[in-house]
Design a protein around this motif. Structure first.
Motif, PDB file in Angstrom:
ATOM      1  N   ALA A  95      -0.456 -13.875   9.001  1.00 36.50           N
ATOM      2  CA  ALA A  95      -0.517 -12.415   8.749  1.00 36.50           C
ATOM      3  C   ALA A  95       0.758 -11.592   9.209  1.00 36.50           C
ATOM      4  O   ALA A  95       1.261 -10.804   8.810  1.00 36.50           O
ATOM      5  CB  ALA A  95      -1.840 -11.926   9.309  1.00 36.50           C
ATOM      6  N   TYR A  97       3.714 -12.635   6.841  1.00 36.53           N
ATOM      7  CA  TYR A  97       3.867 -12.192   5.373  1.00 36.53           C
ATOM      8  C   TYR A  97       4.971 -11.580   4.882  1.00 36.53           C
ATOM      9  O   TYR A  97       5.709 -11.512   3.930  1.00 36.53           O
ATOM     10  CB  TYR A  97       2.532 -11.560   4.960  1.00 36.53           C
ATOM     11  CG  TYR A  97       1.200 -12.415   4.827  1.00 36.53           C
ATOM     12  CD1 TYR A  97       1.331 -13.852   4.685  1.00 36.53           C
ATOM     13  CD2 TYR A  97       0.228 -12.173   5.247  1.00 36.53           C
ATOM     14  CE1 TYR A  97       0.312 -14.629   4.706  1.00 36.53           C
ATOM     15  CE2 TYR A  97      -1.054 -12.782   5.088  1.00 36.53           C
ATOM     16  CZ  TYR A  97      -0.973 -14.258   5.120  1.00 36.53           C
ATOM     17  OH  TYR A  97      -2.028 -15.000   4.869  1.00 36.53           O
ATOM     18  N   GLN A  98       5.415 -10.257   5.626  1.00 34.72           N
ATOM     19  CA  GLN A  98       6.241  -9.352   5.419  1.00 34.72           C
ATOM     20  C   GLN A  98       7.687 -10.117   5.233  1.00 34.72           C
ATOM     21  O   GLN A  98       8.738  -9.519   4.593  1.00 34.72           O
ATOM     22  CB  GLN A  98       6.162  -8.086   6.200  1.00 34.72           C
ATOM     23  CG  GLN A  98       5.092  -7.248   5.971  1.00 34.72           C
ATOM     24  CD  GLN A  98       5.213  -6.121   6.572  1.00 34.72           C
ATOM     25  OE1 GLN A  98       5.581  -5.783   7.876  1.00 34.72           O
ATOM     26  NE2 GLN A  98       4.684  -4.936   6.094  1.00 34.72           N
ATOM     27  N   TRP A 122      -5.053  -7.660  -0.532  1.00 37.49           N
ATOM     28  CA  TRP A 122      -4.307  -7.210   0.469  1.00 37.49           C
ATOM     29  C   TRP A 122      -3.067  -7.979   0.775  1.00 37.49           C
ATOM     30  O   TRP A 122      -2.022  -7.290   1.137  1.00 37.49           O
ATOM     31  CB  TRP A 122      -5.213  -6.800   1.646  1.00 37.49           C
ATOM     32  CG  TRP A 122      -4.506  -6.321   3.064  1.00 37.49           C
ATOM     33  CD1 TRP A 122      -4.445  -6.726   4.472  1.00 37.49           C
ATOM     34  CD2 TRP A 122      -3.924  -5.032   3.106  1.00 37.49           C
ATOM     35  NE1 TRP A 122      -3.923  -6.244   5.027  1.00 37.49           N
ATOM     36  CE2 TRP A 122      -3.353  -4.727   4.245  1.00 37.49           C
ATOM     37  CE3 TRP A 122      -3.365  -3.975   1.966  1.00 37.49           C
ATOM     38  CZ2 TRP A 122      -2.521  -3.507   4.791  1.00 37.49           C
ATOM     39  CZ3 TRP A 122      -2.590  -3.050   2.287  1.00 37.49           C
ATOM     40  CH2 TRP A 122      -2.247  -2.786   3.730  1.00 37.49           C
ATOM     41  N   ALA A 123      -3.270  -9.080   0.959  1.00 39.21           N
ATOM     42  CA  ALA A 123      -2.030  -9.925   1.030  1.00 39.21           C
ATOM     43  C   ALA A 123      -0.783  -9.794   0.165  1.00 39.21           C
ATOM     44  O   ALA A 123       0.093  -9.967   0.530  1.00 39.21           O
ATOM     45  CB  ALA A 123      -2.329 -11.661   0.923  1.00 39.21           C
ATOM     46  N   HIS A 136       0.095  -7.100  -1.135  1.00 33.16           N
ATOM     47  CA  HIS A 136       0.577  -6.054  -0.912  1.00 33.16           C
ATOM     48  C   HIS A 136       1.591  -6.229   0.585  1.00 33.16           C
ATOM     49  O   HIS A 136       2.598  -5.394   0.708  1.00 33.16           O
ATOM     50  CB  HIS A 136      -0.152  -4.822  -0.722  1.00 33.16           C
ATOM     51  CG  HIS A 136      -0.860  -4.149  -1.974  1.00 33.16           C
ATOM     52  ND1 HIS A 136      -0.207  -3.117  -2.494  1.00 33.16           N
ATOM     53  CD2 HIS A 136      -1.934  -4.784  -2.479  1.00 33.16           C
ATOM     54  CE1 HIS A 136      -0.798  -2.907  -3.620  1.00 33.16           C
ATOM     55  NE2 HIS A 136      -1.990  -3.697  -3.668  1.00 33.16           N
ATOM     56  N   ARG A 137       1.495  -7.332   1.098  1.00 35.26           N
ATOM     57  CA  ARG A 137       2.067  -7.427   2.647  1.00 35.26           C
ATOM     58  C   ARG A 137       3.268  -8.426   2.298  1.00 35.26           C
ATOM     59  O   ARG A 137       4.229  -8.599   2.828  1.00 35.26           O
ATOM     60  CB  ARG A 137       1.230  -8.197   3.489  1.00 35.26           C
ATOM     61  CG  ARG A 137       0.055  -7.259   3.936  1.00 35.26           C
ATOM     62  CD  ARG A 137       0.483  -6.092   4.733  1.00 35.26           C
ATOM     63  NE  ARG A 137       1.346  -6.430   5.955  1.00 35.26           N
ATOM     64  CZ  ARG A 137       0.693  -6.646   7.318  1.00 35.26           C
ATOM     65  NH1 ARG A 137      -0.687  -6.535   7.274  1.00 35.26           N
ATOM     66  NH2 ARG A 137       1.509  -7.072   7.996  1.00 35.26           N
TER      67      ARG A 137
END
Length: 301
Positions: free
Chosen positions: A231, A234-235, A260-261, A263-264
């Protein structure tokens, strides 16, 4: 073996289960580890990774036939599952599992494969892309678990990772697992039902050995730390990612994880499949093929 039970690195399976197994090859990895795999098709390489309570047969009975029409597909037993041997809890971390599968990919000489993973295998596939972005063409994550949270697996299987867990797992294998595991396997397909052909062909007895369930406990125990690392990364992901998930998944929440992932992760594409649960790769193998083909064709997300 012609008589008696077949012994795999994760336990003993009956002749009836042995008859359902996909023929495998095995790679020797460092320190006594192995990676078992089966392959089909020709073309650009695609590596497929199964999820929890499964072996490579799950992917083989799902999207592999469609993928193999256009690609060289390598389905692996995740470390500690099926016929892949690992070195205990130290190899349970999903980033370490990704690294071990990468060792197998390199041993096979695969160049820039696409990595496809389902559920926990989706988390491993994403960890693969985060660690080795220059070595792969992209990741397709199917109903992936992406963020740390308390999970049913922690309660059901986590205690088997504790000291004495092998003994406890053997006891539970006689007392509880024969009733529990079929409920879990069937629940994965909700709101659909398990296809009769899948029920007849999948070697559930291999995935349900006491030893593999210890591995599931180790996976559960290490899940929070592995997903936390993912997490936080991810970016910074530098590989193309496509995420497929069902709108009726009761195993892994699509809004909290896959959606949600997407979007990250920079540039990730997200596909929501209507009326579909956790085992989307069996209901929609063509959607999996389309996602893989899009990465192979360098279609922008």
């Amino acid at each position: 073996m012609a008589a008696g039970s077949l012994v795999s690195p994760v336990g003993r399976v009956s002749p009836a289960v042995s008859e359902r197994l996909v023929p495998r090859s095995t790679l020797d990895l460092p320190d006594g580890r192995t990676l078992a795999y089966a392959e089909a098709g020709t073309g650009a390489p695609v590596v497929v990774i199964h999820g929890t309570l499964m072996t490579l047969e799950d992917m083989w009975l799902g999207p592999v036939p469609r993928l193999a029409e256009q690609f060289r597909v390598i389905a692996v037993d995740r470390p500690g599952h099926g016929f892949s041997r690992r070195r205990g809890a130290s190899d349970a971390h999903l980033w370490q599992q990704a690294a071990l599968i990468r060792d197998g990919v390199r041993a096979l000489g695969l160049e820039r494969p696409i990595i496809v993973g389902h559920s926990y295998g989706g988390a491993v596939a994403l960890a693969y892309g985060l660690q080795f972005p220059e070595e792969i063409a992209g990741v397709v994550a199917l109903a992936p678990i992406c963020f740390p949270e308390p999970r049913l697996e922690h309660l059901l299987f986590g205690p088997r990772a504790a000291p004495g867990g092998h003994f406890a797992s053997r006891v539970l294998g006689r007392a509880m697992d024969p009733a529990l595991l079929p409920l879990l396997w069937n629940a994965m397909f909700l709101p659909a039902t398990m296809p009769p052909g899948y029920a007849a062909a999948n070697p559930f007895g291999l995935a349900g050995t006491a030893e593999q369930l210890v591995a599931e406990g180790e996976d559960a125990a290490g899940l929070m730390s592995g997903l936390t690392r993912s997490a936080l990364s991810y970016q910074a992901c530098r590989v193309p990612v496509r995420i497929l998930a069902g709108d009726s998944d009761i195993v892994v929440s699509t809004p909290r994880h896959g959606y949600w992932a997407s979007h990250r992760i920079p540039g990730a594409a997200f596909t929501l499949l209507s009326g579909t649960g956790h085992m989307l790769h069996h209901q929609h193998p063509d959607a999996v093929l389309d996602a893989v083909r899009a990465l192979a064709d360098h279609v922008p997300a």
